[in-house]
Write a protein that holds these residues in place. Structure first.
Motif, PDB file in Angstrom:
ATOM      1  N   ILE A 518       0.166   8.719   7.549  1.00  0.00           N
ATOM      2  CA  ILE A 518       1.566   8.099   8.216  1.00  0.00           C
ATOM      3  C   ILE A 518       1.438   8.968   9.469  1.00  0.00           C
ATOM      4  O   ILE A 518       1.225  10.393   9.713  1.00  0.00           O
ATOM      5  N   GLN A 519       1.938   8.296  10.702  1.00  0.00           N
ATOM      6  CA  GLN A 519       2.082   8.758  11.853  1.00  0.00           C
ATOM      7  C   GLN A 519       3.533   8.295  12.213  1.00  0.00           C
ATOM      8  O   GLN A 519       3.524   7.114  12.495  1.00  0.00           O
ATOM      9  N   TYR A 520       4.585   9.239  12.376  1.00  0.00           N
ATOM     10  CA  TYR A 520       5.955   8.775  12.513  1.00  0.00           C
ATOM     11  C   TYR A 520       6.595   9.521  13.594  1.00  0.00           C
ATOM     12  O   TYR A 520       6.463  10.624  13.711  1.00  0.00           O
ATOM     13  N   THR A 635      -4.501   8.870  -1.839  1.00  0.00           N
ATOM     14  CA  THR A 635      -3.814   7.746  -0.837  1.00  0.00           C
ATOM     15  C   THR A 635      -3.075   6.865  -1.972  1.00  0.00           C
ATOM     16  O   THR A 635      -3.634   6.636  -2.995  1.00  0.00           O
ATOM     17  N   PRO A 636      -1.928   6.315  -1.289  1.00  0.00           N
ATOM     18  CA  PRO A 636      -1.291   5.434  -2.054  1.00  0.00           C
ATOM     19  C   PRO A 636      -1.965   3.817  -1.810  1.00  0.00           C
ATOM     20  O   PRO A 636      -2.671   3.612  -1.052  1.00  0.00           O
ATOM     21  N   ARG A 652      -2.864   0.664  10.858  1.00  0.00           N
ATOM     22  CA  ARG A 652      -4.420   0.661  11.582  1.00  0.00           C
ATOM     23  C   ARG A 652      -5.161   1.254  10.452  1.00  0.00           C
ATOM     24  O   ARG A 652      -4.871   1.885   9.539  1.00  0.00           O
ATOM     25  N   VAL A 653      -6.521   0.769  10.548  1.00  0.00           N
ATOM     26  CA  VAL A 653      -7.633   1.185   9.695  1.00  0.00           C
ATOM     27  C   VAL A 653      -8.696   2.137  10.543  1.00  0.00           C
ATOM     28  O   VAL A 653      -9.264   1.719  11.551  1.00  0.00           O
ATOM     29  N   THR A 658      -9.942   4.160   5.394  1.00  0.00           N
ATOM     30  CA  THR A 658      -8.457   4.736   5.178  1.00  0.00           C
ATOM     31  C   THR A 658      -7.407   4.028   6.059  1.00  0.00           C
ATOM     32  O   THR A 658      -7.734   3.874   7.118  1.00  0.00           O
ATOM     33  N   GLU A 659      -6.208   3.701   5.431  1.00  0.00           N
ATOM     34  CA  GLU A 659      -5.139   3.019   6.548  1.00  0.00           C
ATOM     35  C   GLU A 659      -4.184   4.039   7.026  1.00  0.00           C
ATOM     36  O   GLU A 659      -3.991   5.158   6.119  1.00  0.00           O
ATOM     37  N   VAL A 660      -3.668   3.994   8.075  1.00  0.00           N
ATOM     38  CA  VAL A 660      -2.667   4.939   8.604  1.00  0.00           C
ATOM     39  C   VAL A 660      -1.590   3.957   9.022  1.00  0.00           C
ATOM     40  O   VAL A 660      -1.818   2.875   9.774  1.00  0.00           O
TER      41      VAL A 660
END
Length: 685
Positions: A518-520, A635-636, A652-653, A658-660
């Protein structure tokens, strides 16, 4: 970090009877025959006193329990001595501590009944004197009166320093909790160093009483010249052979460790990541008052102050005609002063911040840590020469505490990486060990230990005070906190700058852990409110009640508090949990959001960028009696990342697959409508 200290304090404060019982057992344990050597009473009681000073414990019950424990321990030791008499000297492990028994007998013979009172305060004999009183047949009534009286005084002496320290930290905490934590951490480092040295001297060395002689005998039986020299040099009959042996062992340990550390600071090594994490940790704890204290300490360790003390000590040694020690001291200081910049130029490791020019612009090893360790270490060797071991321990404790404080200040102020300071202390210890090995056996050069101690302290106070008056204000500006925040635009962040944000969590030891998915950027409450609709909630806070859930086999997963995790030295700003939908599984998902060094600019306003992980914890229940979380998924599933619940979130991959999820909170502005389509980015560098 402060929340962890609060958790511990709250746990003990919620259970004062347990604190009293612990103090009782610790006080009783230290008074037991020989066993007291292995019981960390000082640590426990100073800690309890600190909690009293912080207002977390009631002083009366702790005082009563501690006094009762000390009284009971001495009474048990008396009974053991009374029951077994001289047989006790041949029993294991007491036969390993014959020298302590002899010291205790001499002490008891010299002071009689008063030895019960005074012996409790004398290291090395306090754990044997009550037993010796029993062996000697001392009247039990008389023993009991002295026992209770001495226990009362002993309890005050052990709790009072902690109470004073706790009261001081409490007062400092009113100014700043972070400052109290920093000073508390420094006190803990120094305190543990002192207690470790005491434990080695009193507990470990007596377990190997014949090891010294056995080693020397082995070398003596060999015919080569080197073995014969070692046998002569370290002969136990030589009064200074033990000190030389300790110096040689220290040298053999510290120098290889120093060069091992050199290899560990190469780019990409875990130590480099650990250095950055610890730098971030201290950066988050800095306060104006803390800066003033640490700048004061680091300025006293500047080269100009060290030069003044070095010149004064060298001149004094030559004045006293201690030619060999004087020349050795000058060689050690000059050699270290040349070694540090040369090694910095060889390694070319950048400092955390720009401070100096030339060789001093590089960081490894820390010049402050190295030179102060050598200077004050050698001064301690010269002053403590031929004194008894407790006087030596006191002198080396003061010197080590001062040097550690200076090294600590360099890390706190961001002038050095932690590994720089460790390397400096290692090399400095090696130089001091070499000096002690070569010049320790000299006994015909009288230097006047008290005069030299006064000279060192007076030069440090006088010249250091003058240096502080001239440079302190400028030093405060030099070491003021510097922001390393990097600002990203929304478009730049979406187009590829997201790759500059860490991809995995970094522990304090430098290890790479679970992916940051996560980037929030935005208000954390906004994130929590949105996630709540999908079953995410705040975890229970740490308390006696929630902590007890770990020892119960049927505790629901959402009733267990969360174990702490840091990211690059920073603590999470928000933690959420969600129970598994299937009750039979009994696990939970845990979301953590940590602050990063990046900010997102949107409509002229800056918003912090957080990074987060989402891991699954399986609740293990061994034998149905305990509940322990274990991370089984890092990772979920792609569609289950809670950040996707936010309006306009995009995926984004990374290059490793891994996905973010990138998301903006409501106050930071939503992402473009078409941003919800997954986009595959190129591989991370």
């Amino acid at each position: 970090m402060t929340e962890y200290l609060d958790l511990v304090l709250a746990f003990i404060a919620d259970n004062p009877s347990l604190a009293g019982l612990i103090c009782f057992l610790a006080a009783m344990g230290e008074a037991l025959f020989i066993i007291g050597l292995f019981v960390p009473t000082t640590v426990v009681l100073v800690g309890a006193g600190t909690l009293i000073g912080l207002g977390k414990l009631d002083p009366v019950p702790v005082f009563v329990w501690t006094t009762l424990g000390a009284t009971a321990g001495d009474a048990i030791s008396y009974w053991i001595g009374y029951a077994f008499k001289d047989k006790i000297k041949s029993m294991w492990p007491l036969n390993k501590y014959a020298h302590m028994m002899e010291s205790g007998e001499k002490f008891f013979a010299r002071h009689g009944g008063k030895s019960i009172f005074f012996g409790r305060f004398v290291p090395g004999v306090k754990s044997v004197v009550p037993g010796i009183a029993g062996m000697a047949g001392m009247n039990f009534t008389r023993f009991s009166i002295v026992n209770v009286t001495s226990a009362f005084a002993w309890t005050i002496a052990h709790l009072a320093p902690g109470v004073l320290a706790g009261s001081a930290l409490s007062a400092i905490g009113e100014i700043s909790g972070r400052l109290a934590l920093v000073l508390g951490a420094l006190l803990v480092v120094v305190f543990l160093f002192v207690m470790l040295g005491r434990w080695l001297i009193l507990t470990i060395l007596p377990l190997f009483p014949n090891a010294h002689a056995a080693i020397v005998t082995w070398f003596a039986n060999r015919q080569d010249k080197t073995s014969q020299w070692i046998a002569r040099t370290f002969d136990p009959a030589h009064p200074r052979s033990t000190g030389m042996l300790v110096s040689a062992l220290l040298l053999l340990v510290t120098m290889p460790t120093f060069f091992w550390l050199v290899g560990e600071v190469a780019p990409g090594e875990p130590m480099v990541r650990a250095d950055l994490a610890i730098l971030n940790l201290f950066d988050s704890l800095r306060t104006p008052v803390g800066d003033k204290i640490m700048v004061f300490a680091t300025t006293l360790g500047d080269g100009i102050v060290l030069t003044a003390i070095t010149v004064a000590v060298a001149a004094y040694l030559f004045f006293r005609r201690a030619w060999r020690r004087g020349i050795g001291f000058v060689i050690a200081m000059a050699g270290t002063a040349m070694f540090v910049p040369l090694f910095k130029l060889m390694l070319h490791r950048a400092r955390p911040l720009e401070l100096y020019a030339g060789a001093d612009a590089y960081s490894f090893p820390s010049g402050h840590a190295t030179l102060n360790a050598v200077l004050f270490g050698i001064c301690a060797v010269l002053i403590a020469h031929d004194l008894n071991r407790w006087a030596k321990a006191g002198i080396f404790t003061v010197a080590a505490s001062y040097v550690i404080t200076i090294g600590f200040s360099r890390i706190y102020l961001g002038a050095h990486w932690m590994s720089d300071v460790l390397a400096g202390l290692l090399f400095g210890t090696a130089m001091v060990s070499a000096f002690a090995f070569v010049f320790g056996p000299i006994h015909n050069e009288k230097i006047g230990r008290a005069t030299m101690a006064v000279l060192v302290v007076a030069t440090l106070a006088g010249f250091g005070g003058w240096h502080l008056s001239r440079t302190y204000d400028r030093a405060l500006l030099t070491y003021e906190p510097r922001s390393n925040t990097e600002v990203l635009t929304v478009s730049g962040w979406l187009d590829g700058d997201w790759r500059a944000v860490p991809a995995r969590r970094i522990e304090l030891n430098g290890d790479r852990e679970e992916p940051l998915v996560i980037q929030y950027s935005g208000p954390l409450n906004s994130f929590a409110e949105t996630a709540r609709e999908a079953g995410w909630q705040r975890p229970p806070k740490w308390s006696l009640t929630t902590a007890s859930g770990f020892v119960e086999g049927q505790t629901p997963s959402d009733s267990l508090p969360i174990l702490p995790r840091s990211q690059n030295g920073r603590q999470p700003e928000m933690v959420l949990i969600r129970k598994d939908a299937n009750e039979a599984e009994g696990g939970r998902w845990v979301l953590r959001l940590w602050p990063s060094r990046f900010e997102i600019v949107k409509d002229g306003h800056l918003h912090a960028l957080y990074v987060g992980s989402v891991v699954h914890e399986d609740i293990l229940r061994p034998m149905g009696e305990f509940s322990g979380p274990r991370t089984d998924l890092e990772t979920p599933p792609s569609a289950q990342n809670p950040a996707l619940l936010l309006p306009g979130a995009v995926t984004r991959v990374r290059g490793d697959g891994t996905e973010v999820v990138l998301a903006l909170g409501r106050e930071a502005g939503a992402l473009p409508k078409n941003g919800s389509d997954p986009v595959t980015g190129p591989q991370d560098p």
